[in-house]
Scaffold this active site. Structure first.
Site, PDB file in Angstrom:
ATOM      1  N   MET A  11       6.054 -50.037 -26.212  1.00  0.00           N
ATOM      2  CA  MET A  11       6.897 -49.305 -25.261  1.00  0.00           C
ATOM      3  C   MET A  11       6.688 -49.888 -23.859  1.00  0.00           C
ATOM      4  O   MET A  11       5.547 -50.051 -23.421  1.00  0.00           O
ATOM      5  CB  MET A  11       6.554 -47.820 -25.251  1.00  0.00           C
ATOM      6  CG  MET A  11       6.919 -47.081 -26.516  1.00  0.00           C
ATOM      7  SD  MET A  11       6.854 -45.268 -26.300  1.00  0.00           S
ATOM      8  CE  MET A  11       5.107 -45.003 -25.952  1.00  0.00           C
ATOM      9  N   CYS A  13       9.273 -49.003 -21.153  1.00  0.00           N
ATOM     10  CA  CYS A  13      10.112 -48.320 -20.166  1.00  0.00           C
ATOM     11  C   CYS A  13      10.508 -46.945 -20.704  1.00  0.00           C
ATOM     12  O   CYS A  13      10.186 -46.581 -21.841  1.00  0.00           O
ATOM     13  CB  CYS A  13      11.367 -49.140 -19.865  1.00  0.00           C
ATOM     14  SG  CYS A  13      12.449 -49.347 -21.295  1.00  0.00           S
ATOM     15  N   CYS A  16      12.404 -46.964 -23.949  1.00  0.00           N
ATOM     16  CA  CYS A  16      11.552 -47.043 -25.142  1.00  0.00           C
ATOM     17  C   CYS A  16      11.057 -45.656 -25.544  1.00  0.00           C
ATOM     18  O   CYS A  16      10.986 -45.328 -26.736  1.00  0.00           O
ATOM     19  CB  CYS A  16      10.364 -47.963 -24.875  1.00  0.00           C
ATOM     20  SG  CYS A  16      10.802 -49.686 -24.563  1.00  0.00           S
ATOM     21  N   TYR A  63       8.637 -50.346 -33.034  1.00  0.00           N
ATOM     22  CA  TYR A  63       7.415 -50.208 -32.253  1.00  0.00           C
ATOM     23  C   TYR A  63       6.246 -50.182 -33.222  1.00  0.00           C
ATOM     24  O   TYR A  63       6.432 -50.071 -34.442  1.00  0.00           O
ATOM     25  CB  TYR A  63       7.459 -48.934 -31.397  1.00  0.00           C
ATOM     26  CG  TYR A  63       8.615 -48.949 -30.425  1.00  0.00           C
ATOM     27  CD1 TYR A  63       8.496 -49.573 -29.188  1.00  0.00           C
ATOM     28  CD2 TYR A  63       9.839 -48.373 -30.768  1.00  0.00           C
ATOM     29  CE1 TYR A  63       9.574 -49.617 -28.311  1.00  0.00           C
ATOM     30  CE2 TYR A  63      10.912 -48.413 -29.898  1.00  0.00           C
ATOM     31  CZ  TYR A  63      10.778 -49.040 -28.680  1.00  0.00           C
ATOM     32  OH  TYR A  63      11.853 -49.089 -27.823  1.00  0.00           O
ATOM     33  N   CYS A 122      -3.305 -32.744   3.404  1.00  0.00           N
ATOM     34  CA  CYS A 122      -2.184 -32.135   4.135  1.00  0.00           C
ATOM     35  C   CYS A 122      -2.623 -31.443   5.414  1.00  0.00           C
ATOM     36  O   CYS A 122      -2.141 -31.751   6.500  1.00  0.00           O
ATOM     37  CB  CYS A 122      -1.441 -31.155   3.238  1.00  0.00           C
ATOM     38  SG  CYS A 122      -0.031 -30.379   4.061  1.00  0.00           S
ATOM     39  N   CYS A 127       0.239 -33.688   6.633  1.00  0.00           N
ATOM     40  CA  CYS A 127       1.433 -32.936   7.041  1.00  0.00           C
ATOM     41  C   CYS A 127       1.257 -32.201   8.357  1.00  0.00           C
ATOM     42  O   CYS A 127       2.058 -32.364   9.293  1.00  0.00           O
ATOM     43  CB  CYS A 127       1.811 -31.912   5.971  1.00  0.00           C
ATOM     44  SG  CYS A 127       1.540 -32.414   4.270  1.00  0.00           S
ATOM     45  N   CYS A 543      39.010 -26.451  11.670  1.00  0.00           N
ATOM     46  CA  CYS A 543      37.668 -25.887  11.601  1.00  0.00           C
ATOM     47  C   CYS A 543      37.651 -24.717  10.614  1.00  0.00           C
ATOM     48  O   CYS A 543      38.534 -23.866  10.636  1.00  0.00           O
ATOM     49  CB  CYS A 543      37.223 -25.395  12.973  1.00  0.00           C
ATOM     50  SG  CYS A 543      37.010 -26.721  14.161  1.00  0.00           S
ATOM     51  N   CYS A 544      36.655 -24.681   9.770  1.00  0.00           N
ATOM     52  CA  CYS A 544      36.465 -23.604   8.784  1.00  0.00           C
ATOM     53  C   CYS A 544      37.551 -23.567   7.711  1.00  0.00           C
ATOM     54  O   CYS A 544      37.579 -22.635   6.898  1.00  0.00           O
ATOM     55  CB  CYS A 544      36.402 -22.221   9.428  1.00  0.00           C
ATOM     56  SG  CYS A 544      35.284 -22.115  10.816  1.00  0.00           S
TER      57      CYS A 544
END
Length: 546
Positions: A11, A13, A16, A63, A122, A127, A543-544
């Site tokens: 395999m 990918c 596969c 396989y 983080c 972050c 508009c809208c």
């Protein structure tokens, strides 16, 4: 039903994986998880179907089947009968705390092991510190060059030291409130020190051996450094050390312009630094659709950031306080000089010190811990979550995975991690946000694709803001009209993308977006206008009028 894990060679990918899964389905297998990265498949077979039948089916699919094992039931653990702990977690970031809290709710005896600062990337160095400084940079930039005639604003000298001190205060406050204080609140233990596996049930910390029934590896990742001649002799910065500077350089050169390099580069540009972003790829954000790359490229260059793509990095040197990056672009040799050099070329998982081999935990080519859809490693006693697995590097992904790991390791729930509707945001200005499939990926997966592209100048909110560089792009299944992907370059794109996430996750259609009432003069209205763009010219609507 009996559950098996079998090695599968050949395999290469995701295609596969689908071929193997199809072959196994034909013999009655269910709950199939084929993974080419781990060269294996797990599945359940009816009691009257032997593993030999599965091996034959795999071989007939071209396989090669290998060793197989019968996986024992994943029922909830019997807690507290043996070992020092029920659940030991290595690391103390988003994945670790999410998992610890969930495990305590099951009644498990839990401890977190941390060798450094509690809270992970983080809150400490990722972050939180970067986004608060990004906001400071945006305010400075708008004061220096706002888009409104008759509005006269100006800026003084930026005191980076004060900004960093204020950033550090915020980081310390959130670390205490969102991490440290929760340890006593939920009643798990914090063990300070570096963990090293002794065997599959034991780690050593500070010379003491600790045993447990289940582990979670949540040690995160660190900035990676590319192999560029001379770099080892230069005082360069990483995303961590850049945010600790106390003085602004005149010029900043950045090697790597992924989301981290782009955010930090724009941050320092907005604080008044001359910034040059360099990358090997011929276009920024190469994994996004071209319209997204083009929009953010135009925005950055219009703002005055120097962007160099398609660069080959020949060598780096330092001379008289200047860093010199020697590059070749389209056959032309150039030298980029700057007082500071930021290396932003991705991250590598923190696994080197863990001694994973003795625990039977396999890693990938980058050192990442390999896991299945249930977050189990190659040792079913040991789970992993977050950046250490090289899954998408977002704290909300880590926290999500940490909770799933606890459900499976302690609760025996067999929950799968599903990131199909995962939204990602780059906090530049304009920001970049994306969820679901790009047009290219959708076609690769066999969809007949229909897409719409709406320039930001067609969104009323952008017009009144006088910031019209950007784009909305929707990718849909041409047959069902379901939304497959939403991609945005716009101010506040990160806030808008959650609506796109719901559209992708719950299979909303183009018509669903058209029929929704979008508030006028919001950036989110761009989603509805982009849906209308599939078969209308929105420039000819009032508009809208949608």
């Amino acid at each position: 039903m009996k559950k098996y894990r079998i090695n599968v060679h050949g395999m290469t990918c995701s295609g596969c994986e689908e071929h193997v899964a199809t072959a196994l389905k034909k013999i009655g297998a269910v709950n199939i998880d084929a993974n080419f990265n781990r060269y294996e498949a797990t599945f359940e077979l009816p009691d009257d179907v032997g593993i030999e039948t599965a091996q034959k089916a795999i071989n007939e699919a071209k396989y090669q089947s290998g060793d197989s094992v019968l996986i024992e039931s994943d029922d909830a653990l019997v807690l507290g009968d043996e070992g020092d702990y029920d659940f030991l977690i290595i690391g103390s970031g988003g994945a670790a705390f999410s998992s610890a809290i969930k495990a305590v709710e099951y009644g498990a005896k839990v401890a977190i092991i941390e060798r450094g600062t509690v809270g992970g990337t983080c809150v400490n160095i990722g972050c939180v510190p970067s986004k608060t400084l990004l906001r400071a940079g945006e305010i400075n930039h708008l004061a220096k060059s706002n888009p409104f005639v008759g509005l006269h604003t100006s800026v003084g000298q930026v005191d980076l030291r004060q900004l960093v001190e204020q950033k550090d205060e915020l980081v310390s406050k959130l670390r205490e409130e969102k991490y440290v204080n929760l340890i006593d609140e939920y009643g798990f233990e914090l063990i300070r020190g570096e963990a090293k596996f002794v065997n599959e049930t034991t780690v050593e910390v500070n010379g003491k051996q600790l045993t447990t029934k289940r582990f979670l590896i949540a040690t995160g990742a660190s900035p990676s450094v590319p192999n560029i001649p001379g770099l080892e002799k230069v005082a360069y910065l990483t995303s961590t050390t850049l945010l600790e500077l106390k003085e602004l350089p005149k010029r900043l050169a950045v090697i790597g312009s992924g989301y981290i390099g782009m955010e930090l580069g724009q941050l320092f540009h907005n604080l008044g630094v001359e910034v040059t972003l360099m990358q090997r790829s011929p276009r920024v954000f190469k994994d996004y659709d071209p319209e997204i790359s083009e929009a953010i490229t135009k925005a950055l260059t219009d703002q005055g950031i120097h962007l160099i793509t398609g660069a080959t990095f020949e060598r780096v040197e330092q001379e008289d306080g200047l860093k010199k990056v020697h590059i070749t672009v389209n056959g032309e040799k150039r030298v980029i000089e700057a007082e500071q050099l930021l290396i932003s070329t991705g991250r590598i998982p923190n696994t080197e010190a863990l001694n994973l081999g003795v625990a039977g935990v396999k890693t990938g080519r980058r050192g990442e811990v390999l896991v299945d859809d249930y977050l189990r490693t190659t040792n079913p006693r040991i789970y992993a979550a977050g950046d250490v697995t090289m899954s998408p590097q977002f704290v909300y992904v880590a926290a999500y995975q940490g909770g799933i790991a606890a459900d499976n390791a302690i609760g025996g729930l067999k929950r799968k991690a599903n990131l199909e509707a995962l939204a990602g945001v780059t906090f530049t200005n304009p920001s970049v946000a994306s969820v679901g499939l790009t047009e290219e990926k959708a076609k690769e997966q066999g969809y007949e694709v229909k897409s719409s592209v709406l320039p930001l100048e067609a969104v009323p909110r952008a017009l009144v803001n006088r910031e019209t560089t950007g784009v909305f792009k929707l990718v849909a299944d041409a047959k069902t009209l379901k939304i497959l992907g939403v991609h945005i370059v716009a101010e506040n794109a990160g806030d808008v993308i959650y609506a796109g996430t719901l559209a992708v996750k719950f299979g909303l259609t183009i018509e669903d977006l058209r029929e929704s009432l979008a508030p006028y003069l919001t950036m989110a209205e761009g989603l509805k206008l982009a849906a209308l763009t599939f078969d209308k010219d929105v420039s000819k609507l009032s508009c809208c009028a949608g």
